[in-house]
Design a protein around this motif. Structure first.
Motif, PDB file in Angstrom:
ATOM      1  N   THR A 183       0.830  -1.212   0.000  1.00 39.32           N
ATOM      2  CA  THR A 183       0.000   0.000   0.000  1.00 39.32           C
ATOM      3  C   THR A 183       0.860   1.256   0.000  1.00 39.32           C
ATOM      4  O   THR A 183       0.530   2.228  -0.682  1.00 39.32           O
ATOM      5  CB  THR A 183      -0.956   0.018   1.199  1.00 39.32           C
ATOM      6  OG1 THR A 183      -0.210  -0.117   2.407  1.00 39.32           O
ATOM      7  CG2 THR A 183      -1.974  -1.100   1.113  1.00 39.32           C
ATOM      8  N   ARG A 184       1.951   1.252   0.728  1.00 41.01           N
ATOM      9  CA  ARG A 184       2.839   2.414   0.754  1.00 41.01           C
ATOM     10  C   ARG A 184       3.440   2.685  -0.628  1.00 41.01           C
ATOM     11  O   ARG A 184       3.482   3.825  -1.091  1.00 41.01           O
ATOM     12  CB  ARG A 184       3.951   2.207   1.782  1.00 41.01           C
ATOM     13  CG  ARG A 184       4.827   3.447   1.951  1.00 41.01           C
ATOM     14  CD  ARG A 184       6.031   3.154   2.767  1.00 41.01           C
ATOM     15  NE  ARG A 184       6.782   2.114   2.041  1.00 41.01           N
ATOM     16  CZ  ARG A 184       7.742   1.401   2.562  1.00 41.01           C
ATOM     17  NH1 ARG A 184       8.108   1.570   3.787  1.00 41.01           N
ATOM     18  NH2 ARG A 184       8.375   0.490   1.847  1.00 41.01           N
ATOM     19  N   ILE A 185       3.867   1.620  -1.299  1.00 42.33           N
ATOM     20  CA  ILE A 185       4.442   1.776  -2.634  1.00 42.33           C
ATOM     21  C   ILE A 185       3.389   2.296  -3.605  1.00 42.33           C
ATOM     22  O   ILE A 185       3.672   3.159  -4.435  1.00 42.33           O
ATOM     23  CB  ILE A 185       5.051   0.445  -3.124  1.00 42.33           C
ATOM     24  CG1 ILE A 185       6.318   0.129  -2.324  1.00 42.33           C
ATOM     25  CG2 ILE A 185       5.369   0.490  -4.613  1.00 42.33           C
ATOM     26  CD1 ILE A 185       6.911  -1.224  -2.619  1.00 42.33           C
ATOM     27  N   ARG A 186       2.157   1.795  -3.499  1.00 45.81           N
ATOM     28  CA  ARG A 186       1.089   2.271  -4.388  1.00 45.81           C
ATOM     29  C   ARG A 186       0.809   3.749  -4.158  1.00 45.81           C
ATOM     30  O   ARG A 186       0.608   4.505  -5.122  1.00 45.81           O
ATOM     31  CB  ARG A 186      -0.179   1.450  -4.174  1.00 45.81           C
ATOM     32  CG  ARG A 186      -0.099   0.082  -4.795  1.00 45.81           C
ATOM     33  CD  ARG A 186      -1.361  -0.698  -4.611  1.00 45.81           C
ATOM     34  NE  ARG A 186      -1.229  -2.026  -5.200  1.00 45.81           N
ATOM     35  CZ  ARG A 186      -1.974  -3.051  -4.875  1.00 45.81           C
ATOM     36  NH1 ARG A 186      -2.924  -2.926  -3.961  1.00 45.81           N
ATOM     37  NH2 ARG A 186      -1.795  -4.219  -5.451  1.00 45.81           N
ATOM     38  N   LYS A 187       0.780   4.180  -2.906  1.00 42.63           N
ATOM     39  CA  LYS A 187       0.554   5.598  -2.605  1.00 42.63           C
ATOM     40  C   LYS A 187       1.685   6.458  -3.167  1.00 42.63           C
ATOM     41  O   LYS A 187       1.451   7.523  -3.736  1.00 42.63           O
ATOM     42  CB  LYS A 187       0.443   5.822  -1.098  1.00 42.63           C
ATOM     43  CG  LYS A 187      -0.861   5.358  -0.505  1.00 42.63           C
ATOM     44  CD  LYS A 187      -0.897   5.626   0.985  1.00 42.63           C
ATOM     45  CE  LYS A 187      -2.166   5.102   1.602  1.00 42.63           C
ATOM     46  NZ  LYS A 187      -2.196   5.310   3.060  1.00 42.63           N
ATOM     47  N   GLU A 188       2.923   6.008  -2.998  1.00 44.17           N
ATOM     48  CA  GLU A 188       4.064   6.764  -3.503  1.00 44.17           C
ATOM     49  C   GLU A 188       4.030   6.856  -5.026  1.00 44.17           C
ATOM     50  O   GLU A 188       4.302   7.922  -5.596  1.00 44.17           O
ATOM     51  CB  GLU A 188       5.374   6.111  -3.043  1.00 44.17           C
ATOM     52  CG  GLU A 188       5.643   6.250  -1.572  1.00 44.17           C
ATOM     53  CD  GLU A 188       6.846   5.448  -1.108  1.00 44.17           C
ATOM     54  OE1 GLU A 188       7.454   4.732  -1.933  1.00 44.17           O
ATOM     55  OE2 GLU A 188       7.193   5.534   0.087  1.00 44.17           O
ATOM     56  N   GLU A 189       3.677   5.760  -5.699  1.00 38.70           N
ATOM     57  CA  GLU A 189       3.593   5.768  -7.154  1.00 38.70           C
ATOM     58  C   GLU A 189       2.479   6.684  -7.640  1.00 38.70           C
ATOM     59  O   GLU A 189       2.634   7.395  -8.627  1.00 38.70           O
ATOM     60  CB  GLU A 189       3.381   4.348  -7.688  1.00 38.70           C
ATOM     61  CG  GLU A 189       4.615   3.497  -7.660  1.00 38.70           C
ATOM     62  CD  GLU A 189       5.703   4.036  -8.567  1.00 38.70           C
ATOM     63  OE1 GLU A 189       5.405   4.411  -9.711  1.00 38.70           O
ATOM     64  OE2 GLU A 189       6.857   4.092  -8.118  1.00 38.70           O
ATOM     65  N   LYS A 190       1.341   6.681  -6.950  1.00 42.77           N
ATOM     66  CA  LYS A 190       0.235   7.549  -7.329  1.00 42.77           C
ATOM     67  C   LYS A 190       0.632   9.015  -7.176  1.00 42.77           C
ATOM     68  O   LYS A 190       0.365   9.841  -8.059  1.00 42.77           O
ATOM     69  CB  LYS A 190      -0.996   7.245  -6.484  1.00 42.77           C
ATOM     70  CG  LYS A 190      -2.226   7.991  -6.910  1.00 42.77           C
ATOM     71  CD  LYS A 190      -3.437   7.563  -6.115  1.00 42.77           C
ATOM     72  CE  LYS A 190      -4.672   8.313  -6.588  1.00 42.77           C
ATOM     73  NZ  LYS A 190      -5.853   7.915  -5.845  1.00 42.77           N
ATOM     74  N   ALA A 191       1.299   9.356  -6.081  1.00 45.39           N
ATOM     75  CA  ALA A 191       1.748  10.729  -5.865  1.00 45.39           C
ATOM     76  C   ALA A 191       2.764  11.137  -6.927  1.00 45.39           C
ATOM     77  O   ALA A 191       2.723  12.263  -7.437  1.00 45.39           O
ATOM     78  CB  ALA A 191       2.350  10.868  -4.469  1.00 45.39           C
ATOM     79  N   ARG A 192       3.639  10.232  -7.302  1.00 45.97           N
ATOM     80  CA  ARG A 192       4.638  10.523  -8.333  1.00 45.97           C
ATOM     81  C   ARG A 192       3.964  10.758  -9.684  1.00 45.97           C
ATOM     82  O   ARG A 192       4.317  11.679 -10.414  1.00 45.97           O
ATOM     83  CB  ARG A 192       5.644   9.383  -8.431  1.00 45.97           C
ATOM     84  CG  ARG A 192       6.823   9.680  -9.352  1.00 45.97           C
ATOM     85  CD  ARG A 192       7.753   8.493  -9.490  1.00 45.97           C
ATOM     86  NE  ARG A 192       7.108   7.323 -10.043  1.00 45.97           N
ATOM     87  CZ  ARG A 192       6.889   7.130 -11.345  1.00 45.97           C
ATOM     88  NH1 ARG A 192       7.237   8.039 -12.215  1.00 45.97           N
ATOM     89  NH2 ARG A 192       6.311   6.020 -11.770  1.00 45.97           N
ATOM     90  N   ARG A 193       2.960   9.925 -10.001  1.00 41.74           N
ATOM     91  CA  ARG A 193       2.234  10.098 -11.259  1.00 41.74           C
ATOM     92  C   ARG A 193       1.495  11.425 -11.306  1.00 41.74           C
ATOM     93  O   ARG A 193       1.492  12.113 -12.327  1.00 41.74           O
ATOM     94  CB  ARG A 193       1.245   8.952 -11.470  1.00 41.74           C
ATOM     95  CG  ARG A 193       1.844   7.810 -12.260  1.00 41.74           C
ATOM     96  CD  ARG A 193       0.818   6.750 -12.543  1.00 41.74           C
ATOM     97  NE  ARG A 193       0.786   5.896 -11.349  1.00 41.74           N
ATOM     98  CZ  ARG A 193      -0.297   5.366 -10.813  1.00 41.74           C
ATOM     99  NH1 ARG A 193      -1.455   5.562 -11.333  1.00 41.74           N
ATOM    100  NH2 ARG A 193      -0.216   4.628  -9.735  1.00 41.74           N
ATOM    101  N   VAL A 194       0.866  11.805 -10.192  1.00 37.44           N
ATOM    102  CA  VAL A 194       0.141  13.079 -10.137  1.00 37.44           C
ATOM    103  C   VAL A 194       1.112  14.237 -10.350  1.00 37.44           C
ATOM    104  O   VAL A 194       0.828  15.165 -11.127  1.00 37.44           O
ATOM    105  CB  VAL A 194      -0.615  13.211  -8.793  1.00 37.44           C
ATOM    106  CG1 VAL A 194      -1.116  14.624  -8.578  1.00 37.44           C
ATOM    107  CG2 VAL A 194      -1.761  12.222  -8.733  1.00 37.44           C
TER     108      VAL A 194
END
Length: 89
Positions: A55-66
């Protein structure tokens, strides 16, 4: 000319010392316990830890994409404004 015997004794002594050194090293760094306790490998995460990491990696990837999308949009707007400015003169 009788030096061969002393060299053979020295080599035998070095070989014996090497054997003792290996034996001590194995005993000192052994990971096997003498009791019947369950040993847990500290490198293996539990299922909860894996879920948390995922979940942490998914949140970080989503923030990076945004951030990437926002930066791209800003750059496109600046590029368009630059072209409009250049062509208007």
């Amino acid at each position: 000319m009788g030096g061969e015997g002393s060299m053979m004794a020295a080599m035998a002594s070095l070989k014996a010392n090497r054997a003792l050194k290996n034996k001590r090293r194995k005993e000192k760094f052994s990971l096997v316990s003498s009791t019947n306790e369950n040993w847990v490998d500290p490198k293996q995460p539990t299922a909860e830890q894996l879920l948390e990491i995922r979940t942490r990696i998914r949140k970080e990837e989503k923030a990076r994409r945004v951030k990437t999308v926002i930066l791209t949009l800003i750059m496109i707007v600046i590029f368009c404004l630059g072209i409009i400015y250049i062509t208007s003169n």
